[in-house]
Design an enzyme around this catalytic site. Structure first.
Site, mmCIF file in Angstrom:
data_model
loop_
_atom_site.group_PDB
_atom_site.id
_atom_site.type_symbol
_atom_site.label_atom_id
_atom_site.label_comp_id
_atom_site.label_asym_id
_atom_site.label_seq_id
_atom_site.Cartn_x
_atom_site.Cartn_y
_atom_site.Cartn_z
ATOM 1 N N TYR B 123 0.929 -1.279 -0.158
ATOM 2 C CA TYR B 123 0.023 -0.051 -0.099
ATOM 3 C C TYR B 123 0.749 1.267 0.152
ATOM 4 O O TYR B 123 0.772 1.936 -0.852
ATOM 5 C CB TYR B 123 -0.939 0.150 1.510
ATOM 6 C CG TYR B 123 -1.799 -1.014 1.499
ATOM 7 C CD1 TYR B 123 -2.393 -1.898 0.420
ATOM 8 C CD2 TYR B 123 -2.263 -1.433 2.694
ATOM 9 C CE1 TYR B 123 -3.318 -2.909 0.907
ATOM 10 C CE2 TYR B 123 -3.124 -2.264 3.124
ATOM 11 C CZ TYR B 123 -3.747 -3.189 2.202
ATOM 12 O OH TYR B 123 -4.632 -4.120 2.428
ATOM 13 N N SER B 124 1.631 1.425 0.942
ATOM 14 C CA SER B 124 2.482 2.659 1.363
ATOM 15 C C SER B 124 3.555 3.081 0.242
ATOM 16 O O SER B 124 3.909 1.984 -0.169
ATOM 17 C CB SER B 124 3.232 2.814 2.765
ATOM 18 O OG SER B 124 2.073 2.138 3.828
ATOM 19 N N GLU B 238 -7.193 -6.080 8.935
ATOM 20 C CA GLU B 238 -5.872 -5.906 9.359
ATOM 21 C C GLU B 238 -5.955 -5.490 10.630
ATOM 22 O O GLU B 238 -5.146 -5.644 11.545
ATOM 23 C CB GLU B 238 -5.080 -5.098 8.417
ATOM 24 C CG GLU B 238 -3.597 -4.770 8.948
ATOM 25 C CD GLU B 238 -2.839 -3.954 8.237
ATOM 26 O OE1 GLU B 238 -3.078 -3.497 6.953
ATOM 27 O OE2 GLU B 238 -1.518 -3.565 8.523
ATOM 28 N N SER B 358 -2.169 4.932 11.709
ATOM 29 C CA SER B 358 -1.882 5.507 13.123
ATOM 30 C C SER B 358 -3.024 5.848 14.191
ATOM 31 O O SER B 358 -3.969 5.778 13.380
ATOM 32 C CB SER B 358 -1.017 6.834 12.880
ATOM 33 O OG SER B 358 -1.742 7.791 12.262
HETATM 34 C C1 FAD Z 1 6.332 -1.936 11.429
HETATM 35 C C2 FAD Z 1 5.590 -1.366 10.201
HETATM 36 C C3 FAD Z 1 5.200 -2.280 9.053
HETATM 37 C C4 FAD Z 1 4.423 -1.751 8.100
HETATM 38 N N1 FAD Z 1 4.267 -2.604 7.002
HETATM 39 C C5 FAD Z 1 3.508 -2.131 6.120
HETATM 40 C C6 FAD Z 1 3.183 -3.047 4.797
HETATM 41 O O1 FAD Z 1 3.726 -4.278 5.048
HETATM 42 N N2 FAD Z 1 2.888 -2.615 3.774
HETATM 43 C C7 FAD Z 1 2.554 -1.181 3.600
HETATM 44 O O2 FAD Z 1 1.987 -0.825 2.643
HETATM 45 N N3 FAD Z 1 2.740 -0.337 4.522
HETATM 46 C C8 FAD Z 1 3.258 -0.727 5.800
HETATM 47 N N4 FAD Z 1 3.512 0.064 6.665
HETATM 48 C C9 FAD Z 1 3.509 1.496 6.526
HETATM 49 C C10 FAD Z 1 2.109 2.009 7.235
HETATM 50 O O3 FAD Z 1 1.002 1.722 6.740
HETATM 51 C C11 FAD Z 1 2.619 3.511 7.366
HETATM 52 O O4 FAD Z 1 3.481 3.663 8.166
HETATM 53 C C12 FAD Z 1 1.232 4.321 8.183
HETATM 54 O O5 FAD Z 1 0.176 4.115 7.383
HETATM 55 C C13 FAD Z 1 1.564 5.761 8.295
HETATM 56 O O6 FAD Z 1 2.173 6.452 7.008
HETATM 57 P P1 FAD Z 1 3.507 7.012 7.086
HETATM 58 O O7 FAD Z 1 4.455 6.230 8.036
HETATM 59 O O8 FAD Z 1 4.000 7.609 5.825
HETATM 60 O O9 FAD Z 1 3.326 8.353 8.368
HETATM 61 P P2 FAD Z 1 2.661 9.679 7.745
HETATM 62 O O10 FAD Z 1 1.349 9.583 6.837
HETATM 63 O O11 FAD Z 1 3.680 10.634 6.894
HETATM 64 O O12 FAD Z 1 2.363 10.239 9.328
HETATM 65 C C14 FAD Z 1 3.296 10.715 10.114
HETATM 66 C C15 FAD Z 1 2.721 11.289 11.375
HETATM 67 O O13 FAD Z 1 1.832 12.339 10.901
HETATM 68 C C16 FAD Z 1 0.462 11.897 11.233
HETATM 69 N N5 FAD Z 1 -0.658 12.195 10.337
HETATM 70 C C17 FAD Z 1 -0.690 11.987 9.026
HETATM 71 N N6 FAD Z 1 -1.663 12.690 8.497
HETATM 72 C C18 FAD Z 1 -2.447 13.230 9.588
HETATM 73 C C19 FAD Z 1 -3.799 13.670 9.475
HETATM 74 N N7 FAD Z 1 -4.538 13.890 8.432
HETATM 75 N N8 FAD Z 1 -4.067 13.936 10.700
HETATM 76 C C20 FAD Z 1 -3.406 13.944 11.981
HETATM 77 N N9 FAD Z 1 -2.257 13.286 11.925
HETATM 78 C C21 FAD Z 1 -1.878 13.068 10.632
HETATM 79 C C22 FAD Z 1 0.515 10.515 11.778
HETATM 80 O O14 FAD Z 1 -0.490 9.884 12.808
HETATM 81 C C23 FAD Z 1 1.804 10.247 12.136
HETATM 82 O O15 FAD Z 1 1.988 10.444 13.448
HETATM 83 C C24 FAD Z 1 4.311 -0.572 7.898
HETATM 84 C C25 FAD Z 1 4.536 0.513 8.970
HETATM 85 C C26 FAD Z 1 5.313 -0.033 10.085
HETATM 86 C C27 FAD Z 1 5.621 0.974 11.128
#
Ligand code: FAD
Lengths: 373, 376
Positions: B123-124, B238, B358
């Site tokens: 996804y990400s 999930e 998150s």
């Molecule tokens: C251990 C681990 C395993 C993972 N495995 C997978 C996987 O297998 N496949 C996959 O696709 N993804 C995976 N992920 C990714 C995960 O889905 C994303 O990390 C998550 O959705 C957050 O995206 P980001 O890391 O880009 O953070 P961001 O979206 O950049 O967020 C950073 C911070 O900003 C906050 N934030 C962002 N938008 C808003 C908003 N609108 N309002 C308030 N706060 C906000 C968030 O809460 C967070 O604290 C994994 C992540 C981890 C940590």
């Protein structure tokens, strides 16, 4: 396994809500609570006719013969409406007598409790953090086959309106006894006390050389301990049901306010400083509902689980409702600080609910102990 | 309201217990491939992997209640997981069952059920995390194939997986309706997987590059432009999977054990009423999670698919992890500076709390989609 309400319970739920919305809207509640007795005897008669006072009393005694899930369904609504009445005390007295008293005692008390002619009170605690262990625990001496009981119970819910009272006392061997006695007996005085939550009435109950006859005694010794504990669990669960209703109501009011109130060019509910606390309150209310349903079910269906389930529900609900009250006022801004706006009524209810049938200090310690610590 | 189990359900519980007595392996052998192989074969013979999936899909045809009993008994016995592929079994399989064609089910489900495949989830992307619908990895149709180009990130297990369950953009103008779900063979030419070490020091997730990767149209799950619908269901599964109360119950037991051994200011920690209250609060919240989950199960028994309600428990888990670890490390005292179990999980949980969306995103979902507050 099924976590849902039956069709009949859904119906009871919507009828209770409809009745209270029509007969006891909040401006009516405000009027009623300025009466000295704090409830409306006419409405009390009506809810008795609807069967609420006798919900868990058998049909044989004029009750509806329903169960604890039905009871919390109604109490969720009385909580939502902040309905001022001595319903909880009367229901618990009836429930305890129905489950633990002798046939003769059931004959004596249940028809009156079911019909609402009798109003109950439970003079069991005076320290919310250590129920049933309070310093002023009434003590008894023997008087032939009767007891003479003296002592005080503080902040007894619904005492000023009660016509009969459940009391607990220990004798000279430290054995515990529970008795149900008419309130208008020589040796009982009730001193009404002011309340912050005007939809609730309380009083200090003083027993002075009160004669308790053998036929008044519901249980003694270990039995009494068990009945006392179960009665307090019932009170905790009933209070949690009212917390759920009241918490849901104040949350709904606040969500609506967040949709209507515009600042900085948009509804304040768009801002996460408003949205996220409202989401957290929602999660707490969902959790209260789950914990409550299980605890109410356990009272009848799995009594061995009831103490832990009741304490989990009341502990969680108490802390969450306290936070919801505070948060809801803040999210309303200054209007939440006014007398006129109804949120304050719910804030005050949260202050009442906290110590009722044991506060979080008591119930959390019980959860720790029953959880093996 | 009825929390009693039927006689058949109780009989099933006994069957699970008997199975555990015969086949369970000690916790220190949970990583041992030979021991695990034996465990998986025994589960497969019972059809307890994918137990609640329909029989036509090769599942065990068990009820959701039986599935619940199975999980709780396994957790209580500290047994290894029900299968080797958490992601595949928790959301890929159900997505295939709900959206796949007969052929697709035949092609992928048997391997999933027999522990012969590992799936990862794409996804990400670097610029699309919480804002998943902004994803840019492109899929351009060419005859019977899509040509996929772009980058995924944080892809857990991409270095081990045979297949990736993936979202691509088939239409750039339509934010939601331009998203499509495809299942891609990780051996396809043009895929490059680079490890990203995590803060625990493990290799769990990766960067995955797609350079004109050819994907048969037959590997598309659901219609073109239906990817968002597919993923909403998958994310609900999930979130449920990540927020199983069983995991938290185990953690609470560990915490109680620690508290029984620990001292504070020279006295047993359990004489400190505040320590007792903190643990009791965790107990109440975990119990609420468990019952919330059961309540959601009731909705599913009535035929509803998991949805936004799964954000409730996902949200509850985050603060619980943070606070439980805070207490645990406090109880460990100076020992907390050395490596150990709690020290390790106090690092691991950060990933669990962010993954699957998150805490802020869970509260947005509840606020907007359940309470109807305006979107921000
Ligand atoms: C251990 C681990 C395993 C993972 N495995 C997978 C996987 O297998 N496949 C996959 O696709 N993804 C995976 N992920 C990714 C995960 O889905 C994303 O990390 C998550 O959705 C957050 O995206 P980001 O890391 O880009 O953070 P961001 O979206 O950049 O967020 C950073 C911070 O900003 C906050 N934030 C962002 N938008 C808003 C908003 N609108 N309002 C308030 N706060 C906000 C968030 O809460 C967070 O604290 C994994 C992540 C981890 C940590």
């Amino acid at each position: 396994m099924n976590f849902g309400l039956t069709e009949e319970q859904e119906l009871l739920h919507s009828e209770a809500r409809k009745f209270l919305e029509e007969q006891s809207p909040l401006d009516e509640v405000r009027r009623t609570t300025s009466n000295p007795e704090g409830y409306c005897p006419k409405q009390w008669k009506t809810i008795a006719e609807l069967g609420w006072t006798g919900l868990v009393i058998g049909e044989k005694y004029g009750g509806a013969g329903l169960g604890w899930i039905d009871l919390i369904v109604v109490l969720e609504e009385t909580g939502r409406a902040l309905f001022p009445s001595p319903l909880i005390s009367t229901l618990i007295a009836g429930s305890t007598i129905a489950d633990f008293a002798s046939d003769a005692q059931k004959e004596r008390w249940l028809p009156g409790l079911a019909s609402g002619d009798e109003i109950g009170a439970l003079a069991l605690l005076d320290d919310a953090s250590a129920p049933a262990l309070g310093a002023a625990k009434p003590r008894a001496t023997r008087d032939g086959d009767a007891f003479r009981v003296s002592g005080t119970r503080l902040h007894v819910i619904d005492a000023p309106n009660a016509t009969s009272i459940l009391i607990a006392f220990t004798d000279d061997t430290d054995a515990l006894h529970l008795a149900y006695v008419p309130a208008a007996t020589a040796g009982i005085t009730v001193e009404p006390r002011e309340t912050v939550d005007r939809t609730r009435r309380i009083g200090h109950v003083t027993l002075a050389n009160l004669r308790v006859a053998p036929e008044d005694v519901l249980a003694s010794g270990d039995d009494a301990q068990r009945v006392l504990e179960s009665t307090l669990d019932r009170g905790a669960v009933a209070t949690t049901a009212e917390i759920l209703g009241a918490g849901t109501a104040i949350h709904a009011m606040t969500v609506q306010y967040a949709k209507d109130r515009v600042q900085f060019g948009s509804a304040i509910g768009r801002y996460q400083g408003v949205k996220h606390p409202l989401a957290e309150m929602y999660v707490d209310l969902e959790s209260i509902r789950s914990l409550l349903y299980y605890a109410a079910w356990a009272i009848e269906e799995k009594p061995e689980d009831a103490p832990l389930a009741a304490s989990r529900a009341k502990a969680f609900a108490t802390e969450a409702f306290t936070d919801i009250g505070v948060g809801a006022i803040q999210l309303h801004g200054a209007v939440g600080y006014t007398e006129e706006y109804d949120v304050q009524l719910y804030l005050k209810r949260s202050k009442w609910a906290r110590p009722a049938f044991g506060d979080e200090i008591h119930h959390l310690e019980r959860v720790a102990r029953l959880g093996g610590l | 309201m009825d929390f009693h189990y039927t006689a058949e359900e109780e009989a099933f519980r006994e069957e699970v217990r008997a199975f555990i007595a015969e086949h369970n392996i000690p916790e220190d052998e949970h990583e041992d491939p030979d021991a695990l192989e034996g465990w998986h074969q025994a589960l497969i013979a019972k059809k307890w992997i994918g137990f609640s999936w329909p029989k036509e899909a090769g599942g065990g045809g068990g009820s959701l209640i039986e599935q619940f009993i199975l999980k709780e008994e396994m957790s209580e016995a500290r047994a290894p997981a029900l299968g080797s592929d958490f992601m595949g079994l928790t959301w890929v399989g159900p997505a295939l069952i709900n959206h796949g064609t007969e052929e697709q089910k035949q092609r992928w489900l048997p391997d999933l059920l027999n522990c012969r495949s590992i799936w990862c989830t794409g996804y990400s992307e670097p610029d699309s995390g919480s804002d998943l619908a902004s994803l840019k990895t492109r899929a351009v149709r060419e005859g019977d194939e899509y040509i996929v180009t772009g980058q995924k990130i944080w892809t857990t297990l991409a270095h081990k997986a045979q297949w990736i369950f993936m979202l691509v953009r088939t239409e750039s103008a339509d934010r939601y309706g331009g998203i499509t779900c495809v299942l891609i063979d990780m051996k396809s030419p043009g895929i490059e997987v680079n490890p990203i070490p995590n803060l625990v020091g493990d290799h769990s997730f990766n960067q995955v590059f797609f350079n004109e990767v050819r994907v048969p149209v037959a590997n598309r799950l659901g219609d073109e432009g239906q990817g968002w619908r597919v993923v909403m269901g998958a994310l609900a599964n999930e979130r449920t999977g990540i927020s199983e109360s069983t995991t938290m119950v185990q953690q609470l037991d560990r915490l109680k054990d620690l508290a029984r051994r620990a001292t504070r200011g020279g006295r047993p920690a359990l004489e400190d009423p505040e320590v007792r209250r903190q643990i009791a609060r965790f107990d109440c919240r975990i119990s609420a999670m468990r019952l919330n989950g059961m309540r959601h199960l009731t909705h599913q028994l009535k035929g509803e698919l998991p949805g936004t309600e799964t954000s409730v428990n996902k949200w509850l888990r985050g603060p619980l992890e943070i606070e439980m670890h805070d207490l645990a490390l406090g109880l460990l005292g100076p020992e907390a500076v050395e490596p150990g179990d709690w020290q390790r999980t106090s690092l691991v949980f950060h990933g669990t709390v962010i993954g699957g969306g998150s805490p802020n995103i869970q509260r947005n979902i509840i606020g907007e989609r359940i309470l109807g507050l305006p979107k921000d």
